[in-house]
Scaffold this motif. Structure first.
Motif, mmCIF file in Angstrom:
data_model
loop_
_atom_site.group_PDB
_atom_site.id
_atom_site.type_symbol
_atom_site.label_atom_id
_atom_site.label_comp_id
_atom_site.label_asym_id
_atom_site.label_seq_id
_atom_site.Cartn_x
_atom_site.Cartn_y
_atom_site.Cartn_z
ATOM 1 N N MET A 184 -8.127 15.395 -5.593
ATOM 2 C CA MET A 184 -7.235 15.532 -6.736
ATOM 3 C C MET A 184 -7.701 14.599 -7.853
ATOM 4 N N VAL A 185 -8.172 15.189 -8.946
ATOM 5 C CA VAL A 185 -8.575 14.433 -10.125
ATOM 6 C C VAL A 185 -7.345 14.230 -11.006
ATOM 7 N N CYS A 186 -7.079 12.974 -11.379
ATOM 8 C CA CYS A 186 -5.943 12.657 -12.233
ATOM 9 C C CYS A 186 -6.463 12.414 -13.643
ATOM 10 N N THR A 187 -6.213 13.344 -14.537
ATOM 11 C CA THR A 187 -6.882 13.335 -15.840
ATOM 12 C C THR A 187 -6.327 12.301 -16.815
ATOM 13 N N GLU A 188 -5.155 11.709 -16.522
ATOM 14 C CA GLU A 188 -4.582 10.682 -17.389
ATOM 15 C C GLU A 188 -4.733 9.290 -16.777
ATOM 16 N N ASP A 189 -5.561 9.172 -15.769
ATOM 17 C CA ASP A 189 -5.740 7.910 -15.054
ATOM 18 C C ASP A 189 -6.453 6.884 -15.931
ATOM 19 N N ARG A 190 -5.875 5.690 -16.051
ATOM 20 C CA ARG A 190 -6.479 4.612 -16.833
ATOM 21 C C ARG A 190 -7.105 3.548 -15.926
ATOM 22 N N GLY A 191 -6.925 3.696 -14.615
ATOM 23 C CA GLY A 191 -7.485 2.739 -13.674
ATOM 24 C C GLY A 191 -8.839 3.174 -13.143
ATOM 25 N N THR A 192 -8.935 4.427 -12.735
ATOM 26 C CA THR A 192 -10.191 5.017 -12.286
ATOM 27 C C THR A 192 -10.567 6.099 -13.288
ATOM 28 N N SER A 193 -11.718 5.976 -13.895
ATOM 29 C CA SER A 193 -12.082 6.906 -14.962
ATOM 30 C C SER A 193 -12.155 8.341 -14.441
ATOM 31 N N VAL A 194 -11.831 9.270 -15.329
ATOM 32 C CA VAL A 194 -11.911 10.685 -14.961
ATOM 33 C C VAL A 194 -13.351 11.061 -14.618
ATOM 34 N N ALA A 195 -14.302 10.477 -15.340
ATOM 35 C CA ALA A 195 -15.712 10.766 -15.057
ATOM 36 C C ALA A 195 -16.085 10.342 -13.640
#
Length: 232
Positions: A184-195
């Motif tokens: 599950m990719v979390c696109t608004e994540d500020r802790g682990t980059s989406v990239a």
């Protein structure tokens, strides 16, 4: 079928972190459990230079996974993916791995394998004390910016110092090579980059992207429960 949740780094009380998704699953008749991780001080030994590390976390998760004969899905978050990768190896009951904004290591890789040259500003490292943790003043805006205010406040009260050695201890095996794996990719994540998440997700069999921050099981529990129940 049951679900075993694995929480991330520098926090305690996995049952609380997963409680909203667990309740949504319980409504569907799916039981879950969230074992403690010793490296986060959730045991008899405190975190620190001589404290428990990744091997103890792996053993703790494996012990819970191996309880009984019920088919099991492991759902791991962030650092929890490091623990699950090794703990699920050879576990006959495990049918599926779900990684939520998580590390997904190959054998021989550790957290430090994926670290930048400069530590992120929201983490505090204490080499002399043998621990690391999240800077409380940066926690809310980095990790729970999309959660309800009461949930964000409670989450901030569950931060802990974790044994620093876990950042360098490599996994010895990777269960995702042999088990169906969903990322599950979390696109608004500020802790682990989406990239970074998308790079990890290339190792999974299935990828789902969700518009959520680092803790979707707190901000969007029904979405997480829908994903999990759809796999069982």
């Amino acid at each position: 079928m049951r679900v075993v949740f694995v929480h991330g780094a520098c926090v305690r009380d996995g049952s609380w972190w997963w409680h909203r998704a667990a309740a949504a699953l319980q409504e569907r008749g799916i039981d879950s459990v969230a074992p403690a991780l010793p490296s986060c001080g959730e045991g008899e030994r405190p975190a620190g230079p001589q404290g428990p590390g990744l091997p103890e976390d792996v053993a703790a998760l494996r012990a819970v996974v191996n309880e009984g004969n019920e088919p099991t899905a492991i759902v791991a978050h962030s650092y929890g993916g490091i623990v699950a990768a090794e703990a699920a190896v050879g576990a006959e009951t495990v049918r599926h791995l779900v990684l939520v904004s998580s590390y997904l290591p190959e054998p021989g890789e550790s957290l430090s394998t994926f670290s930048a040259d400069t530590p992120p500003p929201f983490l505090d490292f204490d080499p002399d004390g043998g621990t690391f943790g999240v800077r409380p003043e940066l926690f809310a805006e980095t990790f729970v910016q999309d959660c309800p205010p009461d949930i964000a406040r409670r989450a901030g009260g569950l931060l802990v110092r974790q044994t620093l050695a876990v950042t360098h201890q490599p996994v010895r095996a990777a269960a995702w090579h042999d088990l169906p794996t969903t990322y599950m990719v979390c696109t608004e994540d500020r802790g682990t980059s989406v990239a970074a998440q998308r790079e990890f997700s290339r190792r999974a069999d299935k990828v789902v992207e969700v518009k959520a921050g680092h803790h979707p099981f707190l901000s969007r529990p029904q979405t997480v429960a829908d994903l999990i129940s759809g796999l069982l």
